[in-house]
Design a protein around this motif. Structure first.
Motif, short mmCIF file in Angstrom:
data_model
loop_
_atom_site.label_atom_id
_atom_site.label_comp_id
_atom_site.label_asym_id
_atom_site.label_seq_id
_atom_site.Cartn_x
_atom_site.Cartn_y
_atom_site.Cartn_z
N PHE A 136 57.79 9.83 3.75
CA PHE A 136 56.53 9.63 4.45
C PHE A 136 56.03 8.22 4.17
O PHE A 136 56.38 7.60 3.16
CB PHE A 136 55.49 10.66 4.00
CG PHE A 136 55.82 12.08 4.38
CD1 PHE A 136 56.40 12.38 5.61
CD2 PHE A 136 55.54 13.12 3.52
CE1 PHE A 136 56.70 13.68 5.96
CE2 PHE A 136 55.82 14.44 3.87
CZ PHE A 136 56.40 14.71 5.09
N GLY A 137 55.18 7.71 5.04
CA GLY A 137 54.70 6.34 4.90
C GLY A 137 53.94 6.07 3.63
O GLY A 137 53.97 4.94 3.10
N ASP A 138 53.24 7.08 3.10
CA ASP A 138 52.44 6.91 1.89
C ASP A 138 53.23 6.35 0.72
O ASP A 138 52.72 5.59 -0.09
CB ASP A 138 51.83 8.25 1.45
CG ASP A 138 50.49 8.50 2.10
OD1 ASP A 138 50.15 7.75 3.03
OD2 ASP A 138 49.79 9.44 1.69
N MET A 139 54.50 6.77 0.63
CA MET A 139 55.29 6.42 -0.55
C MET A 139 55.89 5.02 -0.47
O MET A 139 56.39 4.51 -1.48
CB MET A 139 56.42 7.43 -0.74
CG MET A 139 55.97 8.84 -1.04
SD MET A 139 54.90 8.94 -2.50
CE MET A 139 55.96 8.31 -3.77
N MET A 140 55.86 4.41 0.69
CA MET A 140 56.60 3.16 0.91
C MET A 140 56.11 2.01 0.03
O MET A 140 56.90 1.16 -0.39
CB MET A 140 56.52 2.74 2.38
CG MET A 140 57.24 3.68 3.32
SD MET A 140 59.02 3.59 3.06
CE MET A 140 59.61 4.49 4.49
N LYS A 148 59.48 -3.09 -8.11
CA LYS A 148 59.32 -3.24 -6.66
C LYS A 148 58.88 -1.91 -6.07
O LYS A 148 58.73 -0.92 -6.79
CB LYS A 148 60.63 -3.70 -6.02
CG LYS A 148 61.77 -2.70 -6.17
CD LYS A 148 63.06 -3.18 -5.53
CE LYS A 148 63.78 -4.17 -6.41
NZ LYS A 148 65.14 -4.50 -5.88
N ASP A 149 58.67 -1.88 -4.75
CA ASP A 149 58.41 -0.63 -4.06
C ASP A 149 59.50 -0.41 -3.01
O ASP A 149 60.42 -1.24 -2.85
CB ASP A 149 57.01 -0.62 -3.43
CG ASP A 149 56.77 -1.78 -2.47
OD1 ASP A 149 57.72 -2.18 -1.76
OD2 ASP A 149 55.64 -2.29 -2.40
N LEU A 150 59.42 0.69 -2.29
CA LEU A 150 60.47 1.02 -1.32
C LEU A 150 60.53 0.00 -0.17
O LEU A 150 61.62 -0.30 0.33
CB LEU A 150 60.25 2.43 -0.76
CG LEU A 150 60.68 3.58 -1.68
CD1 LEU A 150 60.13 4.90 -1.18
CD2 LEU A 150 62.21 3.64 -1.79
N ALA A 205 60.74 14.19 -1.28
CA ALA A 205 59.90 15.38 -1.08
C ALA A 205 58.73 15.36 -2.05
O ALA A 205 58.81 15.88 -3.17
CB ALA A 205 60.73 16.65 -1.26
N VAL A 206 57.64 14.76 -1.62
CA VAL A 206 56.45 14.61 -2.45
C VAL A 206 55.34 15.48 -1.87
O VAL A 206 55.14 15.52 -0.66
CB VAL A 206 56.01 13.13 -2.48
CG1 VAL A 206 54.70 12.97 -3.24
CG2 VAL A 206 57.10 12.27 -3.10
N MET A 214 45.39 3.06 -5.26
CA MET A 214 44.87 2.04 -4.36
C MET A 214 45.65 1.99 -3.05
O MET A 214 45.12 1.61 -2.01
CB MET A 214 44.89 0.66 -5.03
CG MET A 214 44.35 -0.48 -4.16
SD MET A 214 42.63 -0.24 -3.59
CE MET A 214 41.73 -0.95 -4.98
N VAL A 215 46.92 2.39 -3.07
CA VAL A 215 47.74 2.27 -1.87
C VAL A 215 47.85 3.57 -1.09
O VAL A 215 48.02 3.57 0.12
CB VAL A 215 49.15 1.73 -2.22
CG1 VAL A 215 49.93 2.75 -3.02
CG2 VAL A 215 49.92 1.34 -0.97
N SER A 216 47.74 4.71 -1.76
CA SER A 216 47.87 6.01 -1.09
C SER A 216 46.71 6.25 -0.14
O SER A 216 45.56 5.91 -0.43
CB SER A 216 47.92 7.13 -2.13
OG SER A 216 47.77 8.38 -1.49
#
Length: 386
Positions: free
Chosen positions: A89-93, A100-102, A137-138, A345-347
């Protein structure tokens, strides 16, 4: 009420606000569990419309925020493997891992794709038989049925190149961890309505009785939250600690039995580490042994090293209801949605994101160097609540 705008009716909201003003005799601290409720409270200014005596603190109600950093690192490491399509899902990116992040991994060549459903990821696996497709799967109990069904369908139809990296967490154990902590200041809960839609709320009775706290299952619109808050405060003022259901138009006490059945068929309960909270026994879901062929944790052996959380981020204290986003020294300055230091802050359900987008706290801090007077006074008087 039949229409959405009725749940945002100004006159009806004022009636509840006035009822609360007439009823409360002392300061009470209430925790809303769901990040969607947090956003509604801040977006519609409910924390300012209600009287000073009503103090909201924000719980670990964002599964993105409580996903441990080592699992973010593992997701990135899997995504960077050859012949892997990693979906999420976009939230985790943009949730930061140690380095780093995805999205950064994607910019460096990893095949990372945003999907809207685990069944989209399963469709990708069918269409790319030479690739390993992994879905992150979050979620709480709410998203578990769909993820369980994707695994069940993959197993049933022989799609061997599909797996999930499970970070499912369960709400009641987290509530108990908060209530049993020596730093706890929560006196009543607004329980997450969407979680209870799936699992019901019968499990909350023992929590309310054991810890002497009212728990009200609550929806997400302004009137839902105002009514749920009124119901919690009424119990507190009367010395009661019961489980009540404000969200009766959606939630039944037993929940959704077919959804529970598919969860139980595919998953089993396990201990889980929560970012900022720590290990909570029996608070997560992992795939049963008969579905381990679709378990990315077992399918991929990756070396992620030691996870390193930012020492500046106080997300753990925010998620436990001990502090608020405005207490963070990097809130709105070093930590922004564009450059997040911590997951809240990002979610899209994170408390810090809610305060940043709707609370105007960044502007206040830039102008005066301090948060609003109500928040400051609330913090000073917290000791009188317990």
């Amino acid at each position: 009420m039949k229409y959405l705008d009725e749940y945002r009716d100004r006159e009806a909201a004022e009636k509840y606000i006035n009822l609360v003003k007439k009823m409360v005799t002392r300061q009470w601290t209430i925790m809303e569990i769901c990040g969607g409720q947090t956003h509604a409270i801040v977006k519609y200014g409910l924390n300012h419309l209600l009287p000073y005596e009503v103090n909201f603190v924000h719980g670990p109600g964002c599964p993105v925020c409580v996903t441990p950093q080592e699992l973010i690192d593992k997701a990135i490491a899997i995504a960077e493997q050859p012949d892997v399509i990693f979906t999420s899902f976009g939230d985790m990116m943009r949730v930061p891992g140690t380095h780093k992040d995805l999205l950064m991994a994607k910019s460096e060549g990893a095949d990372v794709r945003m999907v809207y459903s685990p069944l989209d990821a399963l469709k990708l696996a069918r269409g790319h038989p030479g690739k390993e497709v992994v879905f992150f799967a979050v979620g709480f109990e709410t998203t578990a049925p769909a993820n369980a069904m994707a695994v069940y369908q993959a197993s049933k139809t022989g799609v061997k190149n599909f797996s999930i990296l499970s970070s499912h967490v369960l709400v009641p154990p987290a509530m108990e961890t908060i209530l049993s902590s020596p730093e706890n200041r929560v006196q009543g809960f607004l329980a997450a309505g969407h979680v209870c839609t799936v699992v019901g709320y019968e499990e909350y009775y023992s929590l309310a009785e054991r810890y002497k706290v009212p728990i009200v299952v609550t929806g997400f619109e302004p009137l839902d939250i105002l009514q749920g808050t009124y119901m919690v405060l009424k119990q507190l003022e009367e010395g009661r600690y019961e489980v009540e259901n404000q969200y009766a138009r959606v939630v039944q006490s037993q929940g959704n039995i077919p959804s529970q059945n598919i969860i139980k068929k595919v998953f089993r309960v396990t201990d889980r580490n929560w970012r900022g909270v720590g290990g909570i026994p029996k608070s997560g879901l992992e795939l049963r042994s008969e579905y381990e062929a679709h378990d990315a944790n077992k399918k991929f052996e990756v070396n992620i090293g030691e996870a390193e959380n930012s020492p500046e981020c106080i997300a753990g204290e925010i998620l436990r209801g001990v502090k608020k986003p405005i207490d963070c020294p990097v809130f709105g300055t070093k930590c922004t949605p564009e450059h997040p230091v911590g997951a809240p802050m990002v979610s899209s359900e994170g408390a810090c994101a809610a305060y940043y987008h709707y609370g105007n706290y960044r502007q206040r801090s830039l102008q005066s160097g301090t948060p609003g007077q109500k928040e400051l006074q609330t913090e000073k008087n917290l000791g009188t609540n317990q």
